[in-house]
Design an enzyme around this catalytic site. Structure first.
Site, PDB file in Angstrom:
ATOM      1  N   ASP A 143       0.842  -1.195   0.000  1.00 35.97           N
ATOM      2  CA  ASP A 143       0.000   0.000   0.000  1.00 35.97           C
ATOM      3  C   ASP A 143       0.876   1.243   0.000  1.00 35.97           C
ATOM      4  O   ASP A 143       1.826   1.341   0.788  1.00 35.97           O
ATOM      5  CB  ASP A 143      -0.915  -0.015   1.233  1.00 35.97           C
ATOM      6  CG  ASP A 143      -2.038   1.004   1.111  1.00 35.97           C
ATOM      7  OD1 ASP A 143      -2.332   1.439  -0.019  1.00 35.97           O
ATOM      8  OD2 ASP A 143      -2.623   1.361   2.146  1.00 35.97           O
ATOM      9  N   HIS A 150      -3.800  13.985   1.036  1.00 32.91           N
ATOM     10  CA  HIS A 150      -4.003  13.088   2.176  1.00 32.91           C
ATOM     11  C   HIS A 150      -2.807  13.175   3.133  1.00 32.91           C
ATOM     12  O   HIS A 150      -2.971  13.324   4.355  1.00 32.91           O
ATOM     13  CB  HIS A 150      -4.189  11.651   1.681  1.00 32.91           C
ATOM     14  CG  HIS A 150      -4.269  10.621   2.770  1.00 32.91           C
ATOM     15  ND1 HIS A 150      -5.345  10.543   3.638  1.00 32.91           N
ATOM     16  CD2 HIS A 150      -3.406   9.642   3.154  1.00 32.91           C
ATOM     17  CE1 HIS A 150      -5.137   9.544   4.495  1.00 32.91           C
ATOM     18  NE2 HIS A 150      -3.968   8.981   4.226  1.00 32.91           N
ATOM     19  N   GLU A 215     -10.516   3.693   4.043  1.00 32.28           N
ATOM     20  CA  GLU A 215      -9.683   4.525   3.170  1.00 32.28           C
ATOM     21  C   GLU A 215     -10.043   4.183   1.735  1.00 32.28           C
ATOM     22  O   GLU A 215      -9.941   3.029   1.315  1.00 32.28           O
ATOM     23  CB  GLU A 215      -8.186   4.288   3.420  1.00 32.28           C
ATOM     24  CG  GLU A 215      -7.723   4.839   4.761  1.00 32.28           C
ATOM     25  CD  GLU A 215      -6.200   4.781   4.956  1.00 32.28           C
ATOM     26  OE1 GLU A 215      -5.539   3.990   4.270  1.00 32.28           O
ATOM     27  OE2 GLU A 215      -5.705   5.552   5.804  1.00 32.28           O
ATOM     28  N   GLU A 217      -9.309   3.856  -1.908  1.00 29.39           N
ATOM     29  CA  GLU A 217      -8.080   3.742  -2.688  1.00 29.39           C
ATOM     30  C   GLU A 217      -8.360   3.050  -4.016  1.00 29.39           C
ATOM     31  O   GLU A 217      -9.410   2.468  -4.228  1.00 29.39           O
ATOM     32  CB  GLU A 217      -7.033   2.931  -1.901  1.00 29.39           C
ATOM     33  CG  GLU A 217      -6.766   3.488  -0.510  1.00 29.39           C
ATOM     34  CD  GLU A 217      -5.501   2.935   0.133  1.00 29.39           C
ATOM     35  OE1 GLU A 217      -4.701   2.287  -0.577  1.00 29.39           O
ATOM     36  OE2 GLU A 217      -5.323   3.161   1.348  1.00 29.39           O
ATOM     37  N   ASP A 249      -9.064   0.254   2.265  1.00 34.14           N
ATOM     38  CA  ASP A 249      -8.021  -0.120   3.228  1.00 34.14           C
ATOM     39  C   ASP A 249      -8.519   0.254   4.628  1.00 34.14           C
ATOM     40  O   ASP A 249      -8.201   1.313   5.169  1.00 34.14           O
ATOM     41  CB  ASP A 249      -6.730   0.625   2.881  1.00 34.14           C
ATOM     42  CG  ASP A 249      -5.606   0.319   3.855  1.00 34.14           C
ATOM     43  OD1 ASP A 249      -5.597  -0.792   4.411  1.00 34.14           O
ATOM     44  OD2 ASP A 249      -4.744   1.200   4.063  1.00 34.14           O
ATOM     45  N   ARG A 253      -7.728   3.623  13.659  1.00 35.89           N
ATOM     46  CA  ARG A 253      -6.866   4.781  13.912  1.00 35.89           C
ATOM     47  C   ARG A 253      -6.240   4.778  15.312  1.00 35.89           C
ATOM     48  O   ARG A 253      -5.128   5.278  15.499  1.00 35.89           O
ATOM     49  CB  ARG A 253      -7.662   6.081  13.723  1.00 35.89           C
ATOM     50  CG  ARG A 253      -8.237   6.275  12.334  1.00 35.89           C
ATOM     51  CD  ARG A 253      -7.179   6.237  11.269  1.00 35.89           C
ATOM     52  NE  ARG A 253      -7.748   6.502   9.948  1.00 35.89           N
ATOM     53  CZ  ARG A 253      -7.064   6.293   8.818  1.00 35.89           C
ATOM     54  NH1 ARG A 253      -5.818   5.862   8.851  1.00 35.89           N
ATOM     55  NH2 ARG A 253      -7.636   6.531   7.668  1.00 35.89           N
ATOM     56  N   GLN A 256      -3.492   2.270  15.233  1.00 34.23           N
ATOM     57  CA  GLN A 256      -2.443   2.828  14.371  1.00 34.23           C
ATOM     58  C   GLN A 256      -1.595   3.862  15.117  1.00 34.23           C
ATOM     59  O   GLN A 256      -0.376   3.864  15.036  1.00 34.23           O
ATOM     60  CB  GLN A 256      -3.103   3.471  13.138  1.00 34.23           C
ATOM     61  CG  GLN A 256      -2.127   3.979  12.085  1.00 34.23           C
ATOM     62  CD  GLN A 256      -2.856   4.566  10.867  1.00 34.23           C
ATOM     63  OE1 GLN A 256      -4.082   4.598  10.803  1.00 34.23           O
ATOM     64  NE2 GLN A 256      -2.089   5.041   9.904  1.00 34.23           N
ATOM     65  N   LYS A 269      -4.022  -2.156  10.192  1.00 33.59           N
ATOM     66  CA  LYS A 269      -4.466  -2.264   8.797  1.00 33.59           C
ATOM     67  C   LYS A 269      -4.711  -3.706   8.365  1.00 33.59           C
ATOM     68  O   LYS A 269      -5.457  -3.951   7.432  1.00 33.59           O
ATOM     69  CB  LYS A 269      -3.376  -1.696   7.880  1.00 33.59           C
ATOM     70  CG  LYS A 269      -2.962  -0.265   8.176  1.00 33.59           C
ATOM     71  CD  LYS A 269      -3.868   0.702   7.478  1.00 33.59           C
ATOM     72  CE  LYS A 269      -3.310   2.119   7.544  1.00 33.59           C
ATOM     73  NZ  LYS A 269      -4.118   3.042   6.749  1.00 33.59           N
ATOM     74  N   THR A 273      -8.782  -5.864   4.163  1.00 39.08           N
ATOM     75  CA  THR A 273      -8.727  -4.910   3.049  1.00 39.08           C
ATOM     76  C   THR A 273      -9.723  -5.431   2.021  1.00 39.08           C
ATOM     77  O   THR A 273      -9.649  -6.597   1.632  1.00 39.08           O
ATOM     78  CB  THR A 273      -7.319  -4.880   2.419  1.00 39.08           C
ATOM     79  OG1 THR A 273      -6.356  -4.618   3.437  1.00 39.08           O
ATOM     80  CG2 THR A 273      -7.220  -3.812   1.341  1.00 39.08           C
ATOM     81  N   GLU A 390      -9.730  12.285   7.904  1.00 37.66           N
ATOM     82  CA  GLU A 390      -9.604  13.607   7.281  1.00 37.66           C
ATOM     83  C   GLU A 390     -10.944  14.336   7.230  1.00 37.66           C
ATOM     84  O   GLU A 390     -11.022  15.527   7.504  1.00 37.66           O
ATOM     85  CB  GLU A 390      -9.124  13.470   5.831  1.00 37.66           C
ATOM     86  CG  GLU A 390      -7.669  13.200   5.635  1.00 37.66           C
ATOM     87  CD  GLU A 390      -7.398  12.958   4.161  1.00 37.66           C
ATOM     88  OE1 GLU A 390      -7.222  13.920   3.410  1.00 37.66           O
ATOM     89  OE2 GLU A 390      -7.383  11.772   3.757  1.00 37.66           O
TER      90      GLU A 390
HETATM   91 CA    CA Z   1      -3.969   3.044   3.048  1.00 36.77          CA
END
Ligand code: CA
Length: 445
Positions: A143, A150, A215, A217, A249, A253, A256, A269, A273, A390
């Site tokens: 990834d 971002h 996420e 992607e 993804d 948080r 993380q 993560k 996925t 975000e």
């Molecule tokens: Ca990602």
């Protein structure tokens, strides 16, 4: 780019599969994405199929009926497999030959088709009668972090004075993900447990994540690989890319934040996925190629190994991406999924060719079926931020949902639905279908 616009992209093409006509479908005859499906009604093995309108064409069965020859035949024979890997390992000539032939067989104004039509019709499976499976055996998943917007947004939450690290504009940043937990659209995603630190300076606890996020992607699949020790020149990167899918993804948080230093994402993560089941080929995307991201004055130029005039002119992809959310409460009240964001893949700082070339630049061997994802696709506006971290600015600006709920992060029962489509005047709209997944309650709760 090695793929140019040809007869398969002609916007006037119509198929005798009526549900594929423009305006009704993600899968007009100009798209022809590949996937792996299984009929719900029997125990047949999985089969490689091509989407056309609301139908799936069984490629192997058509091959058995001798509908292909030459390079198309070689590609169709490779579809006699439980995944797309064998097809992807071949190369552009075979992929292109098969696409060209499928386009001819499915178009309505081809006299030859009248002869074959009954055979082909017998090998069409309605999507409503099929279950879509993982299209690819993914050996490795990597990834990236290719959106400057971002990276700047996330960086500014954690380092307000120094949002973008000094390497960002030189090196496409990535990490090695986990292939074993990549799942196909529709698979439930269990809220993960993990270590999180609630208060600074205090010991962490082990509990279900409270800050679960998506996420948005885009991923690409490696076609033919490169040998160990042999990098891929950027001019040849396109030959190694079969096609694109949508990627969610999923990210915890709170896990993380506690684990990411000093080696980057790990268990935050790797619990899941999600990918879309249809792989849209690079050839289908040819009309939607666009210039690479325009670096602002003062930005460094890419280093020589990441720079080619062709990639700068056509390395971008004009692909609109949407994220919708449906909560349990919304479903119970018959409220349709709410659009949270709309971004575009052309806003990425690094092109897919740059990403592939960089990945192999130390001699790392990429293999057929590897999944390489872009990183969260975010644009310059708030409406185009590709994750809740975000969009809600770390939870400080909750999103309002129709029906009165708000979201900072995902709750159990929330279903995240991603879509992607390409539109350009003078060409048929093509789309990716859906990449969806529902958050399931953590174990032991
Ligand atoms: Ca990602």
């Amino acid at each position: 780019m090695s793929h140019t616009v040809n007869h398969t992209h002609d916007p006037r093409l119509r198929s005798w599969v009526k549900s594929s006509n423009p305006g009704q479908t993600d899968f007009p005859i100009q798209n022809l994405p590949f996937g792996v499906f299984k009929r719900r009604s029997n125990d047949d093995a999985p089969r490689v199929g091509v989407a056309i309108g609301d139908q799936i064409l069984d490629v192997r069965a058509c091959d058995k009926a001798n509908l292909f020859e030459g390079e198309a035949k070689a590609a169709a024979a490779a579809c006699e497999s439980l995944s797309l890997n064998k097809l992807m390992s071949l190369g552009e000539d075979e992929w292109s030959g098969l696409r060209s032939r499928l386009s001819l067989l499915l178009r309505e104004d081809n006299n030859e088709v009248e002869h074959h039509k009954q055979i082909i019709e017998n090998h069409l499976v309605p999507m409503t009668e099929a279950e879509m499976l993982m299209p690819v055996e993914i050996g490795d998943y990597t990834d990236f972090y290719a959106s400057l917007y971002h990276a700047t947004n996330v960086g500014s939450m954690f380092r307000p004075d120094n949002p973008l690290l000094p390497n960002y504009k030189y090196v496409p940043i990535g990490y090695h993900g986990r292939a074993s937990s990549v799942v196909v659209s529709g698979t439930g995603v269990k809220r993960p447990h993990g270590q999180t630190q609630t208060n600074e300076g205090e010991p962490p606890t082990f509990a279900p994540s409270k800050l679960l996020d998506y996420e948005m992607e885009v991923g690409f699949f490696v076609g033919p690989g490169n040998k160990l020790g042999e990098p891929v020149a950027i001019e040849r990167a396109a030959q190694h890319i079969f096609g694109l899918c949508l990627v969610n993804d999923w990210s915890a948080r709170d896990i993380q934040r506690w684990e990411y230093q000093p080696l980057g994402p790990f268990l935050a993560k790797s619990f899941a996925t999600t990918i879309s089941p249809w792989v849209v080929t690079m050839e289908a995307l040819a009309p939607f190629r666009t210039e690479a991201f325009a670096r602002t004055a003062g930005d460094p130029a890419p280093l020589a190994y990441l720079q080619s005039p062709t990639d700068q002119e056509q390395g971008g992809i004009d692909l609109t991406l949407e994220v919708c959310l449906a909560s349990r409460q919304m479903r119970e009240a018959d409220i349709p999924p709410a659009l949270l964001t709309r971004g575009n893949f052309r806003d990425m700082y690094w092109t897919i060719a740059q990403i592939l070339t960089h990945h192999a630049s130390n001699g790392c061997n990429l293999r057929t079926g590897d999944l390489i994802a872009s990183g969260t696709v975010s644009g310059s506006s708030k409406e185009s931020r590709g994750c809740l971290l975000e969009l809600t600015w770390r939870g400080t600006e909750p999103v309002q949902l129709p029906g009165g709920e708000t979201r900072r992060f995902l709750q159990d029962g929330d279903e995240v639905i991603m879509r992607g489509y390409c539109e350009r005047a003078g060409f048929a709209r093509i789309a990716f279908g859906e990449c969806r997944g529902m958050v399931l309650q953590a174990d032991g709760v």
